[in-house]
Design a protein around this motif. Sequence first.
Motif, PDB file in Angstrom:
ATOM      1  N   HIS A 265       8.406  -1.962   7.660  1.00  0.00           N
ATOM      2  CA  HIS A 265       7.115  -1.746   7.023  1.00  0.00           C
ATOM      3  C   HIS A 265       7.291  -1.700   5.513  1.00  0.00           C
ATOM      4  O   HIS A 265       8.367  -1.385   5.006  1.00  0.00           O
TER       5      HIS A 265
ATOM      6  N   ARG B 244      17.257   1.712   0.375  1.00  0.00           N
ATOM      7  CA  ARG B 244      17.395   2.999  -0.296  1.00  0.00           C
ATOM      8  C   ARG B 244      18.503   3.854   0.304  1.00  0.00           C
ATOM      9  O   ARG B 244      19.070   4.693  -0.367  1.00  0.00           O
TER      10      ARG B 244
ATOM     11  N   HIS C 112      11.258  -2.152   5.182  1.00  0.00           N
ATOM     12  CA  HIS C 112      12.378  -1.322   5.629  1.00  0.00           C
ATOM     13  C   HIS C 112      12.042  -0.701   6.975  1.00  0.00           C
ATOM     14  O   HIS C 112      10.875  -0.615   7.367  1.00  0.00           O
TER      15      HIS C 112
ATOM     16  N   ASP D  30      12.464   3.014   9.006  1.00  0.00           N
ATOM     17  CA  ASP D  30      12.600   4.398   8.566  1.00  0.00           C
ATOM     18  C   ASP D  30      13.823   5.057   9.181  1.00  0.00           C
ATOM     19  O   ASP D  30      14.210   4.742  10.311  1.00  0.00           O
TER      20      ASP D  30
ATOM     21  N   GLN E  29       7.140   4.922  14.950  1.00  0.00           N
ATOM     22  CA  GLN E  29       6.589   5.564  13.756  1.00  0.00           C
ATOM     23  C   GLN E  29       5.080   5.381  13.722  1.00  0.00           C
ATOM     24  O   GLN E  29       4.554   4.362  14.183  1.00  0.00           O
TER      25      GLN E  29
HETATM   26 FE   LIG Z   1       8.890   4.139   5.434  1.00  0.00          FE
END
Ligand SMILES: [Fe+2]
Length: 360
Positions: A324, A273, A184, A186, A197
């Motif tokens: 990641h 998610r 995914h 972030d 990130q």
């Molecule tokens: Fe993550």
Amino acid sequence: MEIAELRAAELKFLSARLVRDLCRCLECRHPVNGQRLRSILDLPLNLAIEDVFESQTESLFSLSDGHQVLLSRDEVAALKVGASFEDPRSEMVKFTWEGARLDLTPVPWNDYLASPRVRLRSLREVAHLGFMLLTGVSRDSGSVLEVIDTFGFVRETNYGKIFDVQVEERPNNLAFTNMRIAPHTDNPYRNPVPSVQLLHCLATDVEGGNSGLVDGFKAAQRLREISPKAFGILSQENFHFTYSNANTYLEYVGPVIRLNTNDEIVEVRWNDRSMQSPSSSEYVDQVFDALSAFATILNGKSMVKEFRLNPGDCVVFDNTRMLHSRTSFESSGTRHLQGAYADLDSLLSSIAVLERGELE
Ligand SMILES: [Fe+2]
Ligand SMILES: [Zn+2]
């Protein structure tokens, strides 16, 4: 007719407004910061080039508004080739990869700190490969911010400057469990998204919990090859990502694969998610088909580069491109990562400044 005169006649066909716009005289550009002092409205509509005088190195244009513009021969040559701008975020300037074929070259933190050359090479890896892996960073809490200090500025969010990734008793995010986390990006629910990130390992003594990176640009390129229709849907339709808790509501509406005006891939957002259901339409099943075609590629075994983050390791990656992931791990034992966000603009700026240093 002399050759110089012939060339001068030819130069008169250049756009007078473009020549005028490029002027760097004290009236047109600030001598210290180089910023333009005139607005586009100051450019006369019916401007013409009246005369051109050339030396070995420069061309002097006399314009119909009485302004004179001095340009180097190189600048004039550039005007004639019709060059366009290179987009630093585009797939065209990246090296895209499949994890199964990629070698990891971790960079010792001390070398990175000591040598501008190592720093430049490593930051270029983030820009071109999508990530760099530092080893031997201090295991102290908060060290991830020292890594950010070397190339940019922390992007603080509602998770704070730093967020801890470890198993929690009442997790508000699957990241804080021992479950597998699929590839995914972030925070796709932010606009702009945090574009860099970092994940820094403070401790790990568990079985499993390996990290993975997937090149989202490579996956999008593959989707474009095998299913142009699915690629069209993911790059042209709007999708909805949200995050909500008691104090926060964040949302982004836009494509999963963002293209620039040349139809080149410049950004990928993907997170099971936080992606909401697609909007209801007669095409919704085609949208689901497109999403599952992309998910199939992203989760393909050959796509992921799996590695273990050991204590002191810090991975820095382009969150507009890299996905990641994490494999599941046993729940007894410790696994503690700290994460933080920064931005790609300042990272690319650090590269440019280091490159200036190389030239000196
Ligand atoms: Fe993550
Ligand atoms: Zn001027």
